[in-house]
Enzyme design. Structure first.
Site, short mmCIF file in Angstrom:
data_model
loop_
_atom_site.label_atom_id
_atom_site.label_comp_id
_atom_site.label_asym_id
_atom_site.label_seq_id
_atom_site.Cartn_x
_atom_site.Cartn_y
_atom_site.Cartn_z
N ASN A 172 -108.01 38.69 -31.93
CA ASN A 172 -106.99 39.70 -31.64
C ASN A 172 -106.68 39.64 -30.14
OD1 ASN A 172 -105.51 42.01 -31.18
ND2 ASN A 172 -107.17 43.44 -31.65
N TRP A 173 -105.55 39.06 -29.82
CA TRP A 173 -105.21 38.88 -28.39
C TRP A 173 -104.77 40.17 -27.72
CZ3 TRP A 173 -102.44 33.63 -26.97
CH2 TRP A 173 -103.29 32.57 -27.29
N LYS A 174 -104.51 41.20 -28.50
CA LYS A 174 -104.03 42.49 -27.95
C LYS A 174 -102.79 42.23 -27.07
CE LYS A 174 -108.67 44.20 -28.44
NZ LYS A 174 -109.70 45.13 -28.03
N GLU A 185 -107.31 51.15 -30.97
CA GLU A 185 -106.42 51.34 -29.81
C GLU A 185 -105.07 51.90 -30.24
OE1 GLU A 185 -106.90 47.36 -28.32
OE2 GLU A 185 -108.95 47.85 -27.73
N SER A 220 -117.15 43.53 -29.10
CA SER A 220 -117.99 42.76 -28.18
C SER A 220 -118.70 41.57 -28.84
CB SER A 220 -118.99 43.67 -27.45
OG SER A 220 -118.30 44.61 -26.65
N HIS A 247 -105.91 49.57 -35.83
CA HIS A 247 -106.87 49.28 -34.76
C HIS A 247 -107.12 50.57 -33.96
CE1 HIS A 247 -108.65 47.72 -31.10
NE2 HIS A 247 -108.94 46.62 -31.79
N GLY A 261 -114.76 46.07 -26.28
CA GLY A 261 -114.51 45.74 -24.88
C GLY A 261 -115.56 46.27 -23.91
N GLU A 281 -115.12 48.32 -36.71
CA GLU A 281 -115.15 48.21 -35.25
C GLU A 281 -115.55 49.54 -34.64
OE1 GLU A 281 -112.54 44.71 -33.87
OE2 GLU A 281 -111.28 46.47 -33.94
P1 PGA Z 1 -113.60 43.04 -28.13
O1 PGA Z 1 -112.46 43.68 -29.03
O2 PGA Z 1 -114.10 41.80 -28.86
O3 PGA Z 1 -112.94 42.71 -26.82
O4 PGA Z 1 -114.68 44.05 -27.99
C1 PGA Z 1 -112.55 43.68 -30.43
C2 PGA Z 1 -111.31 44.31 -31.04
O5 PGA Z 1 -110.83 45.30 -30.49
O6 PGA Z 1 -110.80 43.85 -32.06
#
Ligand code: PGA
Length: 253
Positions: free
Chosen positions: A13-15, A101, A215, A99, A175, A169
């Site tokens: 997931n490149w966000k 976020e 992570s 997600h 992150g 998640e």
């Molecule tokens: P991360 O993000 O691997 O940077 O912790 C995972 C995600 O949000 O899908």
């Protein structure tokens, strides 16, 4: 039964990261994957602006493409939004919905997530439905209850074994470099599997891949992917560089 075990997926997931210059990572990744025998599927979810260009680079590879979000309508007056149909047209076969976020930044509720997943299904996309508890909820001992409720409310009636993936998640692990212990992950994944059997059905529920995300790095991928009922990873930061992402994919070689 071996056939009931879902084929693992490692999805990046490149966000909100990536411009033309990042396409070199896709070229590197396709090169690294050539000739490698994989026991998982590999997926990249770049920003929507790069989808069709990434598709051009991955067309003859095994890399699948996903979007990061979609609107619940097919088209219309929704400035700035992207529909599942548009993602499909640009080469995606899947889309991440719910997600944490998006839930936090855009106030997306489980009902909104379910509507988006249903839209994905209508456009023949696999919906990667994200669920996860906050640190406060974990500390309060509410993890399994929260996860169970999110799962039930975020899955639309159109969910099947072939159009649905769950990503567990924990919000506090995204992150941050923090991860739950393997035992904590196992407990949640087992709970999700039980929920899937109830919601999607005893047979189909066994075949839905349940990914872990938060992570995941080359250094911990092997340990995390070995946890019972973990069928792959949703990877954020470590998916941006081909060298890191391949280090995670290698857990399945
Ligand atoms: P991360 O993000 O691997 O940077 O912790 C995972 C995600 O949000 O899908």
């Amino acid at each position: 039964m071996a056939s009931a075990t879902p084929r693992p997926i490692v999805a990046g997931n490149w966000k909100m990261n990536g411009t033309s210059i990042s396409l070199k990572e896709i070229r590197l990744l396709t090169g690294m994957l050539k000739g490698v025998r994989l026991k998982c599927d590999v997926m990249v979810c770049p920003p929507a602006t790069l989808l069709s260009r990434v598709q051009g680079l991955t067309r003859s590879s095994r890399i699948r493409l996903g979007g990061q979000d979609c609107h619940d309508k097919v088209s219309g007056a929704h400035t700035g939004d992207v529909s599942a149909d548009m993602l499909s047209d640009a080469g995606a076969t899947a889309v991440i919905v719910g997600h944490s976020e998006r839930r936090a930044d855009h106030g997306e509720t489980d009902a909104v997530v379910a509507a988006k997943a249903a839209a994905a299904h209508k456009s023949d996309l696999t919906a990667i439905v994200c669920i996860g508890e906050t640190l406060a909820q974990r500390k309060a001992g509410e993890t399994l209850r929260i996860i169970g409720a999110q799962l039930k409310k975020s899955l639309p009636a159109s969910s099947t074994a072939t159009n649905t993936v769950i990503a567990y998640e924990p919000v506090w692990a995204i992150g941050t470099g923090l991860t739950p212990t393997p035992a904590e992950i196992r407990a949640v994944h087992r709970h999700i599997r039980k929920g899937l059997l109830r919601i999607i059905g005893p047979k189909a529920g066994m075949r839905v891949p349940v990914l872990y995300g938060g992570s995941v790095k080359p250094g911990n991928a092997e340990e995390l992917m070995a946890v019972e009922d973990v069928n792959g990873a949703l990877v954020g930061g470590a998916s941006l560089k081909a060298a890191d992402f391949i280090g995670i994919i290698k857990a399945y070689t």
